[in-house]
Design a protein around this motif. Structure first.
Motif, PDB file in Angstrom:
ATOM      1  N   ASP A 196       0.831  -1.203   0.000  1.00 32.57           N
ATOM      2  CA  ASP A 196       0.000   0.000   0.000  1.00 32.57           C
ATOM      3  C   ASP A 196       0.869   1.257   0.000  1.00 32.57           C
ATOM      4  OD1 ASP A 196      -2.730   1.309   0.454  1.00 32.57           O
ATOM      5  OD2 ASP A 196      -1.578   2.086   2.151  1.00 32.57           O
ATOM      6  N   SER A 245       0.968   4.406  -2.650  1.00 34.07           N
ATOM      7  CA  SER A 245       0.296   5.582  -2.104  1.00 34.07           C
ATOM      8  C   SER A 245       1.305   6.664  -1.751  1.00 34.07           C
ATOM      9  CB  SER A 245      -0.515   5.189  -0.856  1.00 34.07           C
ATOM     10  OG  SER A 245      -1.065   6.317  -0.244  1.00 34.07           O
ATOM     11  N   SER A 288       0.549   8.759   0.789  1.00 35.87           N
ATOM     12  CA  SER A 288       0.345   9.044   2.209  1.00 35.87           C
ATOM     13  C   SER A 288       1.389   8.313   3.049  1.00 35.87           C
ATOM     14  CB  SER A 288      -1.060   8.611   2.638  1.00 35.87           C
ATOM     15  OG  SER A 288      -1.227   7.218   2.463  1.00 35.87           O
TER      16      SER A 288
END
Length: 279
Positions: free
Chosen positions: A62, A66, A68
């Motif tokens: 992830d 991503s 973030s």
């Protein structure tokens, strides 16, 4: 009729053909229970390690896709604390009240044996919590995340909550033949009361139960290190006043909650250990 009595080199006493062994020391008993509980939890430990490995892959994947950042905050320890409620069911698996006849053949009181086994499981539970936090630290370093700064007691809150939940779960496992039914029934009952309270916010049964869980000194305060506090506000449309509740950090309230819940959980644990049902 004469019975020959002789002292042996090991300190045991021989009476005819019978040999009376000395009671095991507390340290020996504790070591044996730590070993026995550790062996009984091997399957659960392997399953937990597999879940952590899958989660590690998922987090890395992830983060690779991503923008973030991976942020670790105190509340991330709460899921592990909730699992501590279920751990006693693994410690005492296959040993319901009707299957503990072997306790009577132990060289120590069955209550002492239950307390020692329960505390051995507590040690393994705390070790599991330590491994969980170590895993979080390793994943954070691997993906370049960061730890949100917060008060030290908020990081200790999930651990304190895990101890409370473990002791309560152990008391349930010692007293109930089917602890899963009690846990499931409790969850269903809480959801039912919550649904009943939707049309009426003053539904007394739900307010009472919810106060025990989410009130000022409730269980959630122990787990989160935060307590509910009410504030007043004024709506921008019409200027009507209203109140709203926010959970805020309060070290004094948290410490009081910990002592209250820890005392209650410990009392339940000791009571259940010395008042085990026969079947």
């Amino acid at each position: 009729m004469e019975i020959a009595v002789a002292a042996t080199d090991s300190g045991r006493i021989a009476m005819g053909e019978a040999v009376l062994h000395p009671l095991p020391r507390r340290a020996e008993m504790a070591r044996e229970q730590l070993r026995a509980v550790g062996l009984s939890l091997r399957r659960e430990g392997a399953a937990a390690a597999g879940v952590m490995a899958l989660l590690s892959v998922a987090v890395v994947w992830d983060q690779a896709r991503s923008v973030s950042e991976f942020v670790v905050e105190p509340g991330i320890g709460i899921p592990a604390a909730v699992v501590a409620l279920l751990m006693p069911l693994a410690v005492w698996k296959g040993e319901g009240p009707g299957r503990r006849g072997y306790h009577h053949s132990m060289p120590v009181d069955r209550g002492v044996h239950a307390v020692t086994r329960g505390l051995a499981g507590l040690v393994w539970m705390l070790a599991a919590m330590g491994a969980y936090y170590a895993w979080l630290g390793g994943v954070t370093l691997a993906v370049g995340g960061w730890v949100r700064p917060d008060a030290a007691y908020r990081w200790a809150a999930p651990v304190a909550g895990a101890v409370v939940l473990y002791l309560v779960g152990t008391a349930l496992a010692l007293r109930a033949a089917h602890p899963w039914r009690w846990l499931g029934g409790g969850a269903v009952g809480y959801l039912f009361l919550k649904l009943m309270s939707e049309p009426d916010r003053d539904f007394a049964p739900f307010r009472m139960v919810d106060g025990v869980l989410r009130g000022r000194y409730g269980l959630f305060t122990v787990l989160e290190g935060r307590t509910p506090m009410q504030f007043r506000g004024v709506s921008t449309w019409g200027g009507h006043e209203f109140t709203y509740t926010v959970r805020v950090a309060d070290g004094g309230v948290w410490l009081t909650s910990v002592w209250l819940w820890l005392g209650l959980a410990l009392a339940l644990f000791v009571w259940a250990a010395y008042r085990q049902p026969e079947r």
